[in-house]
Design an enzyme around this catalytic site. Sequence first.
Site, PDB file in Angstrom:
ATOM      1  N   ARG A  44     -56.374 -19.848  20.730  1.00  0.00           N
ATOM      2  CA  ARG A  44     -58.352 -19.652  20.229  1.00  0.00           C
ATOM      3  C   ARG A  44     -58.588 -21.165  20.998  1.00  0.00           C
ATOM      4  O   ARG A  44     -60.305 -20.506  21.489  1.00  0.00           O
ATOM      5  CB  ARG A  44     -58.501 -19.910  18.972  1.00  0.00           C
ATOM      6  CG  ARG A  44     -57.904 -19.236  17.808  1.00  0.00           C
ATOM      7  CD  ARG A  44     -58.051 -19.025  16.540  1.00  0.00           C
ATOM      8  NE  ARG A  44     -57.453 -19.701  16.556  1.00  0.00           N
ATOM      9  CZ  ARG A  44     -56.647 -20.346  14.889  1.00  0.00           C
ATOM     10  NH1 ARG A  44     -57.478 -20.234  14.285  1.00  0.00           N
ATOM     11  NH2 ARG A  44     -55.778 -21.528  15.248  1.00  0.00           N
ATOM     12  N   GLU A 126     -36.831 -19.345  12.086  1.00  0.00           N
ATOM     13  CA  GLU A 126     -35.397 -20.867  12.059  1.00  0.00           C
ATOM     14  C   GLU A 126     -36.054 -21.726  12.167  1.00  0.00           C
ATOM     15  O   GLU A 126     -35.537 -22.435  12.527  1.00  0.00           O
ATOM     16  CB  GLU A 126     -34.392 -20.435  13.182  1.00  0.00           C
ATOM     17  CG  GLU A 126     -33.323 -21.723  13.559  1.00  0.00           C
ATOM     18  CD  GLU A 126     -32.071 -21.520  12.012  1.00  0.00           C
ATOM     19  OE1 GLU A 126     -31.662 -20.699  12.430  1.00  0.00           O
ATOM     20  OE2 GLU A 126     -32.566 -22.483  12.169  1.00  0.00           O
ATOM     21  N   VAL A 129     -38.421 -24.729   9.449  1.00  0.00           N
ATOM     22  CA  VAL A 129     -37.233 -25.968   8.886  1.00  0.00           C
ATOM     23  C   VAL A 129     -36.349 -26.782   9.818  1.00  0.00           C
ATOM     24  O   VAL A 129     -35.706 -25.840  10.721  1.00  0.00           O
ATOM     25  CB  VAL A 129     -36.154 -25.734   7.570  1.00  0.00           C
ATOM     26  CG1 VAL A 129     -35.445 -26.632   7.238  1.00  0.00           C
ATOM     27  CG2 VAL A 129     -37.607 -24.857   6.716  1.00  0.00           C
ATOM     28  N   GLY A 131     -37.333 -28.283  12.775  1.00  0.00           N
ATOM     29  CA  GLY A 131     -37.040 -28.265  13.890  1.00  0.00           C
ATOM     30  C   GLY A 131     -35.731 -26.932  15.023  1.00  0.00           C
ATOM     31  O   GLY A 131     -35.700 -26.141  14.479  1.00  0.00           O
ATOM     32  N   ILE A 133     -32.571 -27.564  14.596  1.00  0.00           N
ATOM     33  CA  ILE A 133     -31.213 -27.929  13.881  1.00  0.00           C
ATOM     34  C   ILE A 133     -31.368 -25.828  13.722  1.00  0.00           C
ATOM     35  O   ILE A 133     -31.883 -25.535  12.896  1.00  0.00           O
ATOM     36  CB  ILE A 133     -30.898 -28.382  12.557  1.00  0.00           C
ATOM     37  CG1 ILE A 133     -31.384 -29.635  12.975  1.00  0.00           C
ATOM     38  CG2 ILE A 133     -29.483 -28.373  11.872  1.00  0.00           C
ATOM     39  CD1 ILE A 133     -31.372 -30.861  11.771  1.00  0.00           C
ATOM     40  N   GLY A 184     -46.206 -35.825  19.705  1.00  0.00           N
ATOM     41  CA  GLY A 184     -46.164 -33.872  19.245  1.00  0.00           C
ATOM     42  C   GLY A 184     -45.140 -33.576  18.084  1.00  0.00           C
ATOM     43  O   GLY A 184     -44.479 -32.653  17.822  1.00  0.00           O
ATOM     44  N   ASP A 198     -45.179 -31.163   4.064  1.00  0.00           N
ATOM     45  CA  ASP A 198     -44.540 -30.848   5.204  1.00  0.00           C
ATOM     46  C   ASP A 198     -43.147 -30.256   4.124  1.00  0.00           C
ATOM     47  O   ASP A 198     -42.225 -29.369   4.834  1.00  0.00           O
ATOM     48  CB  ASP A 198     -44.640 -31.518   6.614  1.00  0.00           C
ATOM     49  CG  ASP A 198     -43.878 -30.870   7.164  1.00  0.00           C
ATOM     50  OD1 ASP A 198     -43.760 -29.741   7.969  1.00  0.00           O
ATOM     51  OD2 ASP A 198     -42.718 -31.180   7.744  1.00  0.00           O
ATOM     52  N   LYS A 202     -41.002 -27.347   3.479  1.00  0.00           N
ATOM     53  CA  LYS A 202     -39.440 -26.984   4.337  1.00  0.00           C
ATOM     54  C   LYS A 202     -37.912 -26.743   2.987  1.00  0.00           C
ATOM     55  O   LYS A 202     -37.182 -26.089   3.055  1.00  0.00           O
ATOM     56  CB  LYS A 202     -37.897 -27.570   5.406  1.00  0.00           C
ATOM     57  CG  LYS A 202     -39.991 -28.025   6.207  1.00  0.00           C
ATOM     58  CD  LYS A 202     -39.189 -28.627   7.400  1.00  0.00           C
ATOM     59  CE  LYS A 202     -40.097 -29.405   8.297  1.00  0.00           C
ATOM     60  NZ  LYS A 202     -40.726 -30.194   9.173  1.00  0.00           N
ATOM     61  N   GLY A 299     -40.751 -31.470  17.582  1.00  0.00           N
ATOM     62  CA  GLY A 299     -40.972 -32.228  18.792  1.00  0.00           C
ATOM     63  C   GLY A 299     -40.846 -30.890  19.954  1.00  0.00           C
ATOM     64  O   GLY A 299     -40.685 -29.279  19.537  1.00  0.00           O
TER      65      GLY A 299
END
Length: 435
Positions: A44, A126, A129, A131, A133, A184, A198, A202, A299
């Site tokens: 957007r 996937e 949760v 990043g 892993i 980031g 957050d 998760k 990241g």
Amino acid sequence: MPVKVGLCGLGTVGRGTVRVLSRNAAVLAHRSGVGIELVQIGARNAVPDADTGAIPFTRDIFAVATNPEVDILVELIGGIEPARELVLTAIANGKQVVTANKALIATCGNEIFAAARARGVTVAYEASVAGGIPIIKALREGLAANRIRWLAGIINGTSNFILSEMRDKGRQFADVLAEAQLLGYAEADPTLDVEGIDAAHKLVILAALAFGMPLRPDAVYIEGITAIQPEDVVYAGELGYRIKHLGVARRNGEGIELRVHPTLVPERSLIAQVHGVMNAIMVKGDAVGATLYCGPGAGAEPTASAVIADILDIARRLDGGGRDATPVPGGGPDAGEPLAVLDIAAAESAHYLRVSALDKPGVLSQLAQILSAHGISIEAIIQKEPAPGQDHVPLIMLTNRTRESEVRAAIGAIERLESVSGPVVHLRKEALDDA
Ligand code: HSE
């Protein structure tokens, strides 16, 4: 025929995903068997750049969800709305969906998975949760033989980065948070990170997969890292512990504990060695025992790694004509298991208490009596000499494993003592080695 992907969202993860899809195109084509083609990008507010190259671009994200050419819609815009509507539109249009959106899955997953089931499509998550892993895969596939007893982990990279930098380099909270935003790692609204929300999203997803329970973001007990005081980091260290922000989901006989909070973990434990943006999740299964999964938790490219793994999985399945029979969060309880989420009052853990007490005879014995009256035993204690000109001293205690309600009642009684000043500092402690 390559599998055709439409991607919505060009933030940190969106750009990382475009980059890795392009850089590793040949190997992804080989591994998928059919090739992966990015046919449209929707964002957007962002603008196309060198990374997005000549890929068709639109500001209308819903045009991607309805594009007849698109097989897989990748949702990387984050937040609840319009992400929810976008995903439901894609499902209604028969698209497979890949998302990195933990807030969306935790909050609206019950509705989204039901819609996907009814339409016969997959929603893969996937990247939502921890990043990079592959913890969702581990729970759904690698550990499928086990009854999960508990899981506990560092599941917010930003919080772990802040705690590590503050402890190891003595940096200020606000300064490290600003760097996490720059790198980031942090959410668009970083209070979601530092207030534990957050991590709660998760944890809810992990618990729903591990125990088959419904997604219950409303039921998590949440404390973030903002109230951690530097002296408690020091005292924890003197006692042989580090403070980590953990999410814990545990069967405790009466139901399931769901809690995120700062936690003392033994300095020698593997999880205590997990620094910076790294995440680590321990999962205890009845057959396998304790397992540990560790890697970058946030990241651009680590998260892209998980997004693209989901795209590959779906591409292979579409190519093979296979049906997706893998479990989804909240897919149903394990046989005979209690699935009620317990109030924090019924949770069990060991505890760290810091009391500011008058330096005079008998005060320590008053504290010990209160704790003992609540069935709490003191496992370790340190007392400091009063600072010059001060009549109160810090008394730091570690307790045995105790029900939270008893500790809270004891804290109330301690705070009512005339010889105690201010609130008691209360943190939980987990050994992470119990059955
Ligand atoms: N803000 C999140 C974190 C990103 O710091 O862990 C990954 O979900």
